[in-house]
Design an enzyme around this catalytic site. Structure first.
Site, PDB file in Angstrom:
ATOM      1  N   ASP A   1       0.830  -1.185   0.000  1.00  0.00           N
ATOM      2  CA  ASP A   1       0.000   0.000   0.000  1.00  0.00           C
ATOM      3  C   ASP A   1       0.880   1.257   0.000  1.00  0.00           C
ATOM      4  O   ASP A   1       0.666   2.189  -0.783  1.00  0.00           O
ATOM      5  CB  ASP A   1      -0.861  -0.053   1.269  1.00  0.00           C
ATOM      6  CG  ASP A   1      -1.959   0.963   1.235  1.00  0.00           C
ATOM      7  OD1 ASP A   1      -2.463   1.230   0.140  1.00  0.00           O
ATOM      8  OD2 ASP A   1      -2.308   1.480   2.315  1.00  0.00           O
TER       9      ASP A   1
ATOM     10  N   ASP B   1       2.551   1.630  -3.419  1.00  0.00           N
ATOM     11  CA  ASP B   1       1.611   2.122  -4.432  1.00  0.00           C
ATOM     12  C   ASP B   1       1.391   3.623  -4.301  1.00  0.00           C
ATOM     13  O   ASP B   1       1.354   4.355  -5.282  1.00  0.00           O
ATOM     14  CB  ASP B   1       0.243   1.424  -4.276  1.00  0.00           C
ATOM     15  CG  ASP B   1       0.212   0.100  -5.013  1.00  0.00           C
ATOM     16  OD1 ASP B   1       1.145  -0.169  -5.789  1.00  0.00           O
ATOM     17  OD2 ASP B   1      -0.748  -0.669  -4.788  1.00  0.00           O
TER      18      ASP B   1
ATOM     19  N   LYS C   1      -6.272 -11.488  -9.144  1.00  0.00           N
ATOM     20  CA  LYS C   1      -4.872 -11.078  -9.316  1.00  0.00           C
ATOM     21  C   LYS C   1      -4.091 -11.712  -8.177  1.00  0.00           C
ATOM     22  O   LYS C   1      -4.188 -11.305  -7.020  1.00  0.00           O
ATOM     23  CB  LYS C   1      -4.754  -9.563  -9.286  1.00  0.00           C
ATOM     24  CG  LYS C   1      -3.336  -9.066  -9.534  1.00  0.00           C
ATOM     25  CD  LYS C   1      -3.329  -7.559  -9.711  1.00  0.00           C
ATOM     26  CE  LYS C   1      -1.971  -6.985 -10.058  1.00  0.00           C
ATOM     27  NZ  LYS C   1      -0.825  -7.496  -9.360  1.00  0.00           N
TER      28      LYS C   1
ATOM     29  N   ARG D   1      10.169 -12.722 -14.523  1.00  0.00           N
ATOM     30  CA  ARG D   1       9.792 -11.624 -15.413  1.00  0.00           C
ATOM     31  C   ARG D   1      10.958 -10.664 -15.661  1.00  0.00           C
ATOM     32  O   ARG D   1      11.114 -10.122 -16.741  1.00  0.00           O
ATOM     33  CB  ARG D   1       8.610 -10.860 -14.812  1.00  0.00           C
ATOM     34  CG  ARG D   1       8.124  -9.775 -15.737  1.00  0.00           C
ATOM     35  CD  ARG D   1       6.882  -9.117 -15.209  1.00  0.00           C
ATOM     36  NE  ARG D   1       7.136  -8.408 -13.966  1.00  0.00           N
ATOM     37  CZ  ARG D   1       6.250  -7.618 -13.372  1.00  0.00           C
ATOM     38  NH1 ARG D   1       5.063  -7.461 -13.901  1.00  0.00           N
ATOM     39  NH2 ARG D   1       6.544  -7.003 -12.260  1.00  0.00           N
TER      40      ARG D   1
ATOM     41  N   GLU E   1       1.650 -17.043 -12.159  1.00  0.00           N
ATOM     42  CA  GLU E   1       2.150 -16.517 -10.897  1.00  0.00           C
ATOM     43  C   GLU E   1       2.569 -17.665  -9.981  1.00  0.00           C
ATOM     44  O   GLU E   1       1.835 -18.644  -9.848  1.00  0.00           O
ATOM     45  CB  GLU E   1       1.013 -15.707 -10.252  1.00  0.00           C
ATOM     46  CG  GLU E   1       1.439 -14.631  -9.310  1.00  0.00           C
ATOM     47  CD  GLU E   1       1.897 -13.334  -9.978  1.00  0.00           C
ATOM     48  OE1 GLU E   1       2.064 -13.283 -11.227  1.00  0.00           O
ATOM     49  OE2 GLU E   1       2.101 -12.364  -9.229  1.00  0.00           O
TER      50      GLU E   1
ATOM     51  N   LYS F   1      -9.615  -8.550 -18.379  1.00  0.00           N
ATOM     52  CA  LYS F   1      -9.012  -8.573 -19.713  1.00  0.00           C
ATOM     53  C   LYS F   1     -10.101  -8.600 -20.778  1.00  0.00           C
ATOM     54  O   LYS F   1     -11.130  -9.263 -20.574  1.00  0.00           O
ATOM     55  CB  LYS F   1      -8.162  -9.844 -19.887  1.00  0.00           C
ATOM     56  CG  LYS F   1      -7.055  -9.979 -18.866  1.00  0.00           C
ATOM     57  CD  LYS F   1      -6.398 -11.345 -18.891  1.00  0.00           C
ATOM     58  CE  LYS F   1      -5.407 -11.420 -17.739  1.00  0.00           C
ATOM     59  NZ  LYS F   1      -4.813 -12.728 -17.540  1.00  0.00           N
TER      60      LYS F   1
ATOM     61  N   CYS G   1      -4.211 -17.012  38.277  1.00  0.00           N
ATOM     62  CA  CYS G   1      -4.303 -17.438  39.677  1.00  0.00           C
ATOM     63  C   CYS G   1      -2.950 -17.801  40.289  1.00  0.00           C
ATOM     64  O   CYS G   1      -2.880 -18.110  41.471  1.00  0.00           O
ATOM     65  CB  CYS G   1      -5.258 -18.622  39.798  1.00  0.00           C
ATOM     66  SG  CYS G   1      -4.569 -20.138  39.123  1.00  0.00           S
TER      67      CYS G   1
ATOM     68  N   CYS H   1      -3.705 -23.688  32.677  1.00  0.00           N
ATOM     69  CA  CYS H   1      -3.526 -23.583  34.118  1.00  0.00           C
ATOM     70  C   CYS H   1      -3.812 -24.942  34.750  1.00  0.00           C
ATOM     71  O   CYS H   1      -4.770 -25.621  34.356  1.00  0.00           O
ATOM     72  CB  CYS H   1      -4.488 -22.533  34.675  1.00  0.00           C
ATOM     73  SG  CYS H   1      -4.491 -22.500  36.481  1.00  0.00           S
TER      74      CYS H   1
HETATM   75  S1  IVH Z   1      -2.113 -10.896 -16.814  1.00  0.00           S
HETATM   76  C1  IVH Z   1      -0.122  -9.022 -20.305  1.00  0.00           C
HETATM   77  N1  IVH Z   1      -3.427 -12.113 -14.900  1.00  0.00           N
HETATM   78  O1  IVH Z   1       0.172  -9.024 -11.798  1.00  0.00           O
HETATM   79  C2  IVH Z   1      -0.868  -9.346 -19.079  1.00  0.00           C
HETATM   80  N2  IVH Z   1      -1.419 -11.001 -14.342  1.00  0.00           N
HETATM   81  O2  IVH Z   1       0.731  -6.151 -11.596  1.00  0.00           O
HETATM   82  C3  IVH Z   1       0.017  -9.708 -17.997  1.00  0.00           C
HETATM   83  N3  IVH Z   1      -0.794 -11.180 -11.984  1.00  0.00           N
HETATM   84  O3  IVH Z   1       2.831  -8.953 -14.066  1.00  0.00           O
HETATM   85  C4  IVH Z   1      -0.517 -10.159 -16.761  1.00  0.00           C
HETATM   86  N4  IVH Z   1      -2.495 -12.423 -11.362  1.00  0.00           N
HETATM   87  O4  IVH Z   1       2.624 -10.968 -12.426  1.00  0.00           O
HETATM   88  C5  IVH Z   1      -2.350 -11.381 -15.225  1.00  0.00           C
HETATM   89  N5  IVH Z   1      -4.669 -13.261 -13.320  1.00  0.00           N
HETATM   90  C6  IVH Z   1      -3.597 -12.535 -13.645  1.00  0.00           C
HETATM   91  C7  IVH Z   1      -2.628 -12.165 -12.686  1.00  0.00           C
HETATM   92  C8  IVH Z   1      -1.556 -11.375 -13.081  1.00  0.00           C
HETATM   93  C9  IVH Z   1      -1.379 -11.820 -10.987  1.00  0.00           C
HETATM   94  C10 IVH Z   1       0.461 -10.397 -11.866  1.00  0.00           C
HETATM   95  C11 IVH Z   1       1.417 -10.565 -12.995  1.00  0.00           C
HETATM   96  C12 IVH Z   1       1.570  -9.192 -13.564  1.00  0.00           C
HETATM   97  C13 IVH Z   1       1.259  -8.344 -12.369  1.00  0.00           C
HETATM   98  C14 IVH Z   1       0.921  -6.926 -12.731  1.00  0.00           C
END
Ligand code: IVH
Length: 714
Positions: free
Chosen positions: A54, A57, A133, A154, A188, A314, A435, A448
Site C-alpha cells: 500500500d 503504491d 490477481k 519476469r 504466478e 481482460k 491465579c 492452568c
Molecule cells: S495478466 C499481459 N493475470 O500481476 C498481461 N497477471 O501487476 C500480464 N498477476 O505482471 C498479466 N495475477 O505478475 C495477469 N490473473 C492474472 C494475474 C496477473 C497476478 C500479476 C502478474 C503481472 C502483475 C501486474
C-alpha cells in the site's frame, strides 16, 4: 504507521489507497524517487522491502502525479512506466515482453478505462474475462514437446533470470504436459498460507530469518539455489503463448484464441489455473457485470487459502486484444482492479497472556495500532507459545499483520531485515497469570493446572449464556458477586447449593429479581443434553460439536461410557480430539453427577442411541455418524444460515437456528462450500450469499425456510 522509522519516509501514515500524496518540491520528488528505487530493488531482489504494498503504491502514484504536473523534470531513475519499477534485469530474453498491468482503484477508474479502450478499438469490447490477481511473482515456464525445460522470472519484462533449479518444487506446474506441445505457460508463483507457515518453520529451524509474508517467501525461495531443504510453492497460470518450435498450426490457434479458451487449454494440459479455486476466471459481457464479479471475488478474498491483491480484467477475444495493442509497460486490453491492502507492517509492542474459561492460557499480540482494510488493528492472535517460537517473534519487532473481512487479525511473521538489535525475547509465563498456579505445558496450548476452576467466573458465565443454559438474570457481574461471596465455586452449586436466602443477601437483589433468577435456574433444567454438555465447557467442543455428540449418543450415560474410539465415531472428532474429550468428561464426572441429581436433563430429545458396534470394521471413518434424525425435511442436507432472520425465525439466535436445522434432520455448518445443500439467507447476508450464488447453491429466504421446517420450530 506502516512505513517505519528505519526508512526515510516520503509517505505519510494512514492514507487511504486512492488518496494521492502531493509532493511539494523537487527535493521531495527526488527523495520519493530514491525511496521507491530502494524499495523496488529490495522487493524484487529478495522480497525484503521496508514498505508494504500500500505504501509503495501511494509513493509511485505521488511520483507520477508530480511528473504529470512538472513535465520535463523526470528523473531517469523514476519507476514510472517501467516494468517492476525498473528494479530488475536478467539474462534470458523473453520471446514476447512480459508486461505489467495498469491499475484502477475504484469503479469510476475502471469504467473510464473501459470507455477509453472501447474508443480506441472503435467498438464495444465483445466480452470481458475477470480473474483474481494472484499475489506472487510472474514466471514463464517453457515446455518443449510437453516437457518443462526452463523457468524464467519476469525480470525487467524484456529479459529475466533463469530459475530452472526450482523445477519440481512448484505444485501446479507439471514436469510433463498431457500433450507434447511446445508452449510457454505464464503465470504466478506463490505460497499458500499453509505453504508459507511450513516454509517459515523449516527456515527458522535451519537458523534462517523468517520471511515476512507469503509473497516474500515465494520470491526468496524461487531465487535461492542449493538450499539444504526444499519448500513447496504453487503455480497459477494466466497466459499461454507459442515459442520458437511450436509449429504453425498450434501457434496460429493460440494467437486466435480468446483468453478463456487459452485458460481451458492450460487446464487440459494439466497446468493449475484459478479454475481450481473458489474464484475461477469468468467471462461476462458488460462493465456492470465486471464490477459485480469484482465485488464477488473481493467478498471471497478473506476465505481464500492464498493471497490476492486485486482482480485482473481482460478483453477476452484475441481480436479485441490485437486491436487495442500494447504499451511499453502494460497491455491496453487488460487492467488490474486493486483491492485494499490487507497486510501492513507495524510494531509488536507486547504479548499478553489471557486465561480462558477452560484454563487455556492464550498469547495475544499487542500492536502499535495500524489501519488495515478500514479498521484499526491493535491486537492479533498468536495461537500458542509454540506458534511464537515457530515464527521467531521478538518484542519490538516490526511485524507483517494480515486482516481481511471479518477474520481475526493475525501476525504473519517478523520483518527480520528491519531489526535494530534492540528487540527482546518474548517471556513465557512461569505461573498462571490468572491465579498463580502451575502451568501444564504438556500440550501445544498451555493450560492452568487448575483448569476450568482457575477462571471460575468466566466458566460459570459461559454456562449461563444464551447458547448454553440460557439463564436470564445471571450475567457476568452477577456471577462475580456469587463467586466473590463464596456461594458458587463450581457450576452445580447454582442448582444444588444456592438458596433463596443466599440470593436475597446479595447487593442489588430484591425479592422480584431473586424469584426471577430462581425461576430461570429451574427453567435451565429443561434444556436439552446438548446444551448441558456445552455449558460444561469441554475443551475442543463448542455449540455445534456439543450438539453432534449429544445427537450421536442420545444420553449422558452413553457419552460418559464412550472411550476415545467410540468418541471418534462422531463426525468432526479425530484421533487428537477424542482422548481430550474423554479425559475432560472423566474430570467433570462429579459435576455431571451433581447436575443430574439436581434434575438437569441428561437426554437429547429426538435422538436415538447408536447401535452397539458388532462388526470389527465398524470404526471405519466412512461409518461416522450423521445426526440420528436422518428423517425430517432436511435429511442429509448441509445447511448454512446467514444474515438476519425475520418472520417466525426472528427471535432465534444463530445457535438456535443451527439447533433447528439439526432437529429437522440437517447438518448445520458455518461456511459455504461445494458440499453445502442449502443457504438460508436473511437480510444483510454478505459473502456467504455471494459464495452460494457463485457455486450455484440453493438459496432460501427465512420465511421460505420457516415453512419448510415449520413443525420443528419451538
Ligand atoms: S495478466 C499481459 N493475470 O500481476 C498481461 N497477471 O501487476 C500480464 N498477476 O505482471 C498479466 N495475477 O505478475 C495477469 N490473473 C492474472 C494475474 C496477473 C497476478 C500479476 C502478474 C503481472 C502483475 C501486474
Amino acid at each position: 504507521m506502516t512505513t517505519t522509522s528505519a526508512v526515510p519516509s516520503a509517505v505519510p501514515a494512514g492514507q487511504a489507497p486512492a488518496e494521492a500524496i502531493a509532493l511539494p518540491s523537487a527535493t521531495a520528488y527526488a527523495e520519493a524517487v530514491g525511496q521507491a528505487v530502494r524499495a523496488a530493488a529490495a522487493y524484487y531482489d529478495n522480497g525484503s522491502s521496508a514498505l508494504d504494498d500500500d505504501a509503495y503504491d501511494r509513493l509511485v502514484r505521488a511520483i507520477a502525479a508530480y511528473e504529470a504536473a512538472h513535465p520535463g523534470e523526470n528523473l531517469p531513475d523514476s519507476p514510472s512506466g517501467k516494468v517492476a519499477g525498473g528494479a530488475v534485469e536478467g539474462d534470458v530474453p523473453h520471446t514476447v515482453p512480459m508486461l505489467s498491468l495498469d491499475n484502477a482503484f475504484s469503479d469510476e477508474e475502471f469504467t473510464a478505462w473501459a470507455a477509453s479502450l472501447e474508443r480506441r478499438i472503435a467498438r464495444p469490447v465483445a466480452s470481458w474475462n475477470v480473474q483474481p490477481k494472484l499475489d506472487g511473482l510472474a514466471i514463464a515456464a517453457r515446455y518443449r514437446q510437453g516437457r518443462l525445460t526452463q523457468l524464467v522470472t519476469r525480470g525487467d519484462g524484456t529479459a529475466g533470470e533463469d530459475v530452472s533449479h526450482a523445477i519440481g518444487t512448484i505444485e501446479g506446474l507439471p514436469a510433463e504436459l498431457t500433450e507434447p506441445a511446445t508452449v510457454e505457460v505464464r503465470g504466478e508463483v506463490l505460497m499458500t498460507t499453509a505453504q508459507f507457515e511450513y516454509a517459515n518453520e523449516v527456515r527458522t529451524q535451519h537458523g534462517g530469518d523468517p520471511f515476512a509474508n507469503p509473497r516474500n517467501a515465494a520470491a526468496g525461495t524461487l531465487r535461492a539455489k542449493d538450499r539444504a531443504y526444499t519448500v513447496p510453492m504453487t503455480f497459477f497460470g494466466y497466459g499461454l503463448l507459442p515459442l520458437p518450435g511450436t509449429g504453425d498450426g498450434l501457434a496460429a490457434e493460440l494467437a486466435d484464441s480468446a483468453h478463456g479458451a487459452l485458460m481451458d487449454r492450460a487446464v487440459r494440459y494439466g497446468v493449475n489455473t484459478p479454475a481450481s479455486t473458489q474464484v475461477p476466471g469468468t467471462v461476462v459481457s458488460t462493465v456492470d457485470e465486471v464490477l459485480a464479479r469484482v465485488r464477488e471475488i473481493g467478498a471471497l478474498r478473506a476465505q481464500l487459502p492464498f493471497g490476492i491483491d486485486g482482480i485482473v480484467i481482460k478483453a477476452d477475444l484475441a481480436a479485441d486484444q490485437q486491436a487495442a495493442g500494447e504499451g511499453s509497460r502494460a497491455p491496453r486490453w487488460a487492467l488490474a482492479f486493486k483491492l485494499p491492502a490487507v497486510e501492513k507492517i507495524t510494531k509488536l509492542i507486547d504479548v499478553e497472556w489471557n486465561v480462558g474459561r477452560t484454563g487455556i492460557i492464550a498469547p495475544r499480540a499487542v500492536l502499535e495500532p495500524v489501519d488495515i482494510d478500514g479498521s484499526t488493528v491493535t491486537y492479533a492472535t498468536l495461537h500458542n507459545p509454540a506458534d511464537i517460537t515457530r515464527r521467531g517473534l521478538r518484542l519490538g519487532d516490526h511485524v507483517m499483520v494480515y486482516k481481511a473481512g471479518d477474520i481475526i487479525p493475525r501476525v504473519e511473521a517478523p520483518v527480520a531485515h528491519l531489526r535494530t538489535g534492540e528487540e527482546r525475547e518474548i517471556a513465557f509465563p512461569a505461573a498462571c497469570p490468572q491465579c498463580g498456579s502451575g502451568i501444564d505445558t504438556g500440550e501445544q496450548r498451555w493450560r492452568c493446572e487448575r483448569g476450568r476452576n482457575c477462571h471460575l467466573v468466566a466458566s460459570v458465565a459461559y454456562a449461563a449464556g444464551r447458547d448454553q443454559l440460557d439463564i436470564e438474570g445471571l450475567g457476568h457481574s452477577r456471577v462475580v458477586q456469587l463467586v466473590e461471596a463464596g456461594l458458587v465455586s463450581a457450576l452445580p452449586d447454582l442448582f444444588d447449593r444456592l438458596t433463596r436466602d443466599d440470593l436475597l443477601g446479595l447487593e442489588r437483589m430484591g425479592e422480584t429479581s431473586t424469584d426471577n433468577l430462581l425461576a430461570a435456574l429451574d427453567a435451565a433444567k429443561r434444556q436439552p443434553l446438548s446444551r448441558v454438555l456445552c455449558a460444561l465447557g469441554i475443551r475442543g467442543t463448542g455449540r455445534s460439536m456439543s450438539r453432534r455428540i449429544a445427537r450421536h449418543f442420545a444420553t449422558m450415560e452413553l457419552i460418559r461410557a464412550a472411550d476415545a474410539e467410540a468418541m471418534q465415531q462422531v463426525e468432526g472428532i479425530g484421533g487428537e480430539k477424542a482422548p481430550v474429550i474423554v479425559a475432560e468428561l472423566a474430570e467433570l464426572g462429579d459435576q455431571i453427577d451433581r447436575l443430574a441429581a439436581a434434575g438437569l436433563s441428561m437426554t437429547e430429545p429426538g435422538a436415538t442411541p447408536p447401535a452397539p458396534a458388532t462388526e470389527p470394521d465398524a470404526t471405519d471413518a466412512s461409518e461416522k455418524s450423521q445426526p440420528s434424525a436422518a428423517s425430517g425435511p432436511l435429511a442429509g442436507m448441509k445447511v448454512v444460515v446467514t444474515g438476519a432472520m425475520t418472520g417466525p425465525l426472528e427471535k432465534l439466535s444463530r445457535n438456535e437456528m443451527n439447533e433447528l436445522v439439526e432437529r429437522a434432520g440437517g447438518k448445520a455448518s458455518g461456511s459455504v462450500s461445494k458440499n453445502t445443500s442449502l443457504v438460508v439467507a436473511g437480510e444483510g447476508a454478505g459473502s456467504k450469499r455471494t459464495k452460494a450464488e457463485t457455486l450455484g447453491i440453493r438459496l432460501v429466504a427465512p420465511d421460505e425456510f420457516a415453512a419448510l421446517v415449520g413443525e420443528f420450530i419451538r
